[in-house]
Design a protein around this motif. Structure first.
Motif, PDB file in Angstrom:
ATOM      1  N   VAL A  23      -4.701  20.398  18.512  1.00  0.00           N
ATOM      2  CA  VAL A  23      -5.485  19.379  19.216  1.00  0.00           C
ATOM      3  C   VAL A  23      -6.778  19.104  18.460  1.00  0.00           C
ATOM      4  CG1 VAL A  23      -6.721  18.844  21.349  1.00  0.00           C
ATOM      5  CG2 VAL A  23      -4.497  19.984  21.453  1.00  0.00           C
ATOM      6  N   GLU A  24      -7.372  20.163  17.907  1.00  0.00           N
ATOM      7  CA  GLU A  24      -8.637  19.996  17.175  1.00  0.00           C
ATOM      8  C   GLU A  24      -8.462  19.065  15.984  1.00  0.00           C
ATOM      9  OE1 GLU A  24      -8.684  23.424  19.685  1.00  0.00           O
ATOM     10  OE2 GLU A  24      -7.295  22.909  18.060  1.00  0.00           O
ATOM     11  N   LEU A  25      -7.379  19.231  15.224  1.00  0.00           N
ATOM     12  CA  LEU A  25      -7.157  18.362  14.074  1.00  0.00           C
ATOM     13  C   LEU A  25      -6.776  16.956  14.532  1.00  0.00           C
ATOM     14  CD1 LEU A  25      -7.011  17.836  11.081  1.00  0.00           C
ATOM     15  CD2 LEU A  25      -4.662  18.707  11.076  1.00  0.00           C
ATOM     16  N   ILE A  26      -5.946  16.853  15.544  1.00  0.00           N
ATOM     17  CA  ILE A  26      -5.587  15.526  16.062  1.00  0.00           C
ATOM     18  C   ILE A  26      -6.835  14.768  16.495  1.00  0.00           C
ATOM     19  CG2 ILE A  26      -4.398  14.306  17.942  1.00  0.00           C
ATOM     20  CD1 ILE A  26      -2.305  16.594  17.891  1.00  0.00           C
ATOM     21  N   ILE A  35      -8.824   5.775  16.012  1.00  0.00           N
ATOM     22  CA  ILE A  35      -7.645   5.587  16.844  1.00  0.00           C
ATOM     23  C   ILE A  35      -7.877   6.254  18.192  1.00  0.00           C
ATOM     24  CG2 ILE A  35      -5.198   6.215  17.126  1.00  0.00           C
ATOM     25  CD1 ILE A  35      -4.912   6.045  14.106  1.00  0.00           C
ATOM     26  N   ASP A  36      -7.570   5.528  19.259  1.00  0.00           N
ATOM     27  CA  ASP A  36      -7.704   6.090  20.600  1.00  0.00           C
ATOM     28  C   ASP A  36      -6.501   6.982  20.908  1.00  0.00           C
ATOM     29  OD1 ASP A  36     -10.125   4.857  21.232  1.00  0.00           O
ATOM     30  OD2 ASP A  36      -9.122   3.009  21.882  1.00  0.00           O
ATOM     31  N   ILE A  37      -6.792   8.210  21.281  1.00  0.00           N
ATOM     32  CA  ILE A  37      -5.743   9.167  21.629  1.00  0.00           C
ATOM     33  C   ILE A  37      -5.937   9.614  23.077  1.00  0.00           C
ATOM     34  CG2 ILE A  37      -4.916  11.526  21.243  1.00  0.00           C
ATOM     35  CD1 ILE A  37      -3.860   9.698  19.177  1.00  0.00           C
ATOM     36  N   ASN A  38      -4.877   9.591  23.837  1.00  0.00           N
ATOM     37  CA  ASN A  38      -4.911  10.129  25.189  1.00  0.00           C
ATOM     38  C   ASN A  38      -4.479  11.590  25.113  1.00  0.00           C
ATOM     39  OD1 ASN A  38      -4.509  10.903  27.839  1.00  0.00           O
ATOM     40  ND2 ASN A  38      -3.484   9.018  28.455  1.00  0.00           N
ATOM     41  N   GLU A  39      -5.449  12.486  25.152  1.00  0.00           N
ATOM     42  CA  GLU A  39      -5.144  13.905  24.942  1.00  0.00           C
ATOM     43  C   GLU A  39      -4.233  14.483  26.023  1.00  0.00           C
ATOM     44  OE1 GLU A  39      -8.383  16.451  23.990  1.00  0.00           O
ATOM     45  OE2 GLU A  39      -9.226  15.079  22.487  1.00  0.00           O
ATOM     46  N   LEU A  62       1.952  11.143  16.647  1.00  0.00           N
ATOM     47  CA  LEU A  62       2.305  10.439  15.408  1.00  0.00           C
ATOM     48  C   LEU A  62       1.328   9.314  15.064  1.00  0.00           C
ATOM     49  CD1 LEU A  62       6.197  10.352  15.756  1.00  0.00           C
ATOM     50  CD2 LEU A  62       4.907  11.458  13.922  1.00  0.00           C
ATOM     51  N   LYS A  63       0.555   8.859  16.025  1.00  0.00           N
ATOM     52  CA  LYS A  63      -0.419   7.792  15.754  1.00  0.00           C
ATOM     53  C   LYS A  63      -1.385   8.182  14.634  1.00  0.00           C
ATOM     54  CE  LYS A  63      -0.592   5.891  20.481  1.00  0.00           C
ATOM     55  NZ  LYS A  63      -1.473   5.712  21.678  1.00  0.00           N
ATOM     56  N   VAL A  64      -1.717   9.470  14.536  1.00  0.00           N
ATOM     57  CA  VAL A  64      -2.721   9.907  13.556  1.00  0.00           C
ATOM     58  C   VAL A  64      -2.101  10.575  12.333  1.00  0.00           C
ATOM     59  CG1 VAL A  64      -4.495  10.168  15.332  1.00  0.00           C
ATOM     60  CG2 VAL A  64      -3.096  12.140  14.689  1.00  0.00           C
ATOM     61  N   LEU A  65      -0.771  10.603  12.257  1.00  0.00           N
ATOM     62  CA  LEU A  65      -0.094  11.249  11.121  1.00  0.00           C
ATOM     63  C   LEU A  65       0.632  10.225  10.269  1.00  0.00           C
ATOM     64  CD1 LEU A  65       1.343  14.484  12.809  1.00  0.00           C
ATOM     65  CD2 LEU A  65      -0.747  14.236  11.446  1.00  0.00           C
TER      66      LEU A  65
END
Length: 326
Positions: A23-26, A35-39, A62-65
């Motif tokens: 989660v920290e890297l994401i 990029i907006d991420i819904n944790e 996958l949005k951030v990879l």
């Protein structure tokens, strides 16, 4: 965490790159990439009601990879988590075709994860290899083209192939052509099978020539099926917490681990997806110890035995054996 679990040198053979990126890297990648991420969508809990619901988490991750930098850092990140579990060898699996949304080529994707592997090898006390995931829902031509690319690249970091994705609607017989093609290319292969209640998928995967079975839990209560697994010397890659979350099992007791040990049926405990499942390998073993399904000695035994089922050369297996005992 009980120090005795930490002290045992371990192997992990079923760990997904995207589902295990921390989660920290994401969070850091999302900030850097704007990029907006819904944790809340990054992981599941006991309210998860199916494999399909479980797999939805990957869409968020996958949005951030989708960049070379993020893929390289994700490999190192997962290797760091594994090293903290005292894992001496890990095979990290990922699906290259899911990392092309922002225009990366297969070559760029493989280059990125290979750099990540090399960084992990040089900075951590762990050996890392990669498994390439084809997808059950992709057509045969797509999967064969992926295998052709991997074969031509001849990456030293890639040690085998996997078939992941939904089993419902895509049984083992549906991927027979592509799987056979991969085996004919000389690849080692493991297949996800038996994660959705169909023991026959496990049997068919072994008949195809798969050396290992991802999950396989549908067969754990089928004594004839387990006899087949043992006769063909296939290893079950069991992921307890994940299997509960996807409703593959309702209790860890359904894994039938004491029977597997009693009959010396090959299996290994794995995390599957460290972040999605919110677990570590030490926590997986702690769960089994808590339910008195294994002893410390048995944990050590199955990890030592698993060396034989790694997709390493004979020489590399001997080196790993020495490392695990030192």
């Amino acid at each position: 965490m009980d120090k005795a679990i930490q002290d045992i040198a371990k192997i992990e053979l079923h760990c997904h790159l995207d589902g295990s990126t921390s989660v920290e890297l994401i969070r850091q990648l999302a900030k850097e990439q704007d990029i907006d991420i819904n944790e809340e969508k990054l992981f599941v809990d006991s309210s998860c009601d199916s494999l399909d619901a479980y797999l939805q988490c990957f869409e968020e991750i996958l949005k951030v990879l989708q960049t070379k930098d993020s893929l390289q850092r994700a490999v190192v990140d997962v290797a760091q988590q594994a090293a903290r579990d005292n894992i001496k060898y890990i095979e990290i699996r990922f699906a290259p075709l899911f990392h092309m949304d922002q225009g990366l080529t297969l070559t760029e994707i493989l280059e990125a994860v290979e750099v990540g592997v090399q960084e992990a090898l040089h900075t951590l006390d762990i050996q890392v290899n990669l498994l390439i995931c084809a997808m059950r829902q992709h057509d045969e031509a797509t999967n064969q083209a992926l295998f052709d690319f991997i074969q031509q690249r001849d990456s030293k970091a890639v040690c085998g192939l996997d078939f992941a994705g939904p089993e419902v609607g895509f049984p083992t017989t549906a991927i027979e052509g592509a799987a056979t093609y991969g085996l004919e290319q000389g690849f080692n292969m493991t297949l996800h099978a038996g994660e959705c209640g169909c023991a026959q998928n496990v049997v068919e995967a072994i008949k195809l020539g798969s050396h290992r079975i991802g999950h396989g839990v549908a067969i754990n209560q089928d004594l004839e099926g387990l006899k087949f697994v043992k006769e063909h010397d296939a290893l079950l890659e069991i992921c307890p917490k994940s299997n509960i979350q996807t409703q593959a099992i309702t209790s860890v007791h359904q894994l039938n681990i004491p029977y597997l040990i009693q009959e010396d049926i090959p299996f290994l405990i794995n995390t599957d997806n460290r972040t999605v499942t919110q677990t570590s390998l030490n926590e997986e073993y702690s769960l089994l110890l808590h339910h008195q399904l294994m002893t410390f000695e048995q944990i050590q035994y199955i990890n030592q035995r698993a060396i034989k089922y790694t997709f390493l050369t004979d020489e590399e297996q001997q080196q790993l054996k020495f490392k695990m005992q030192s």
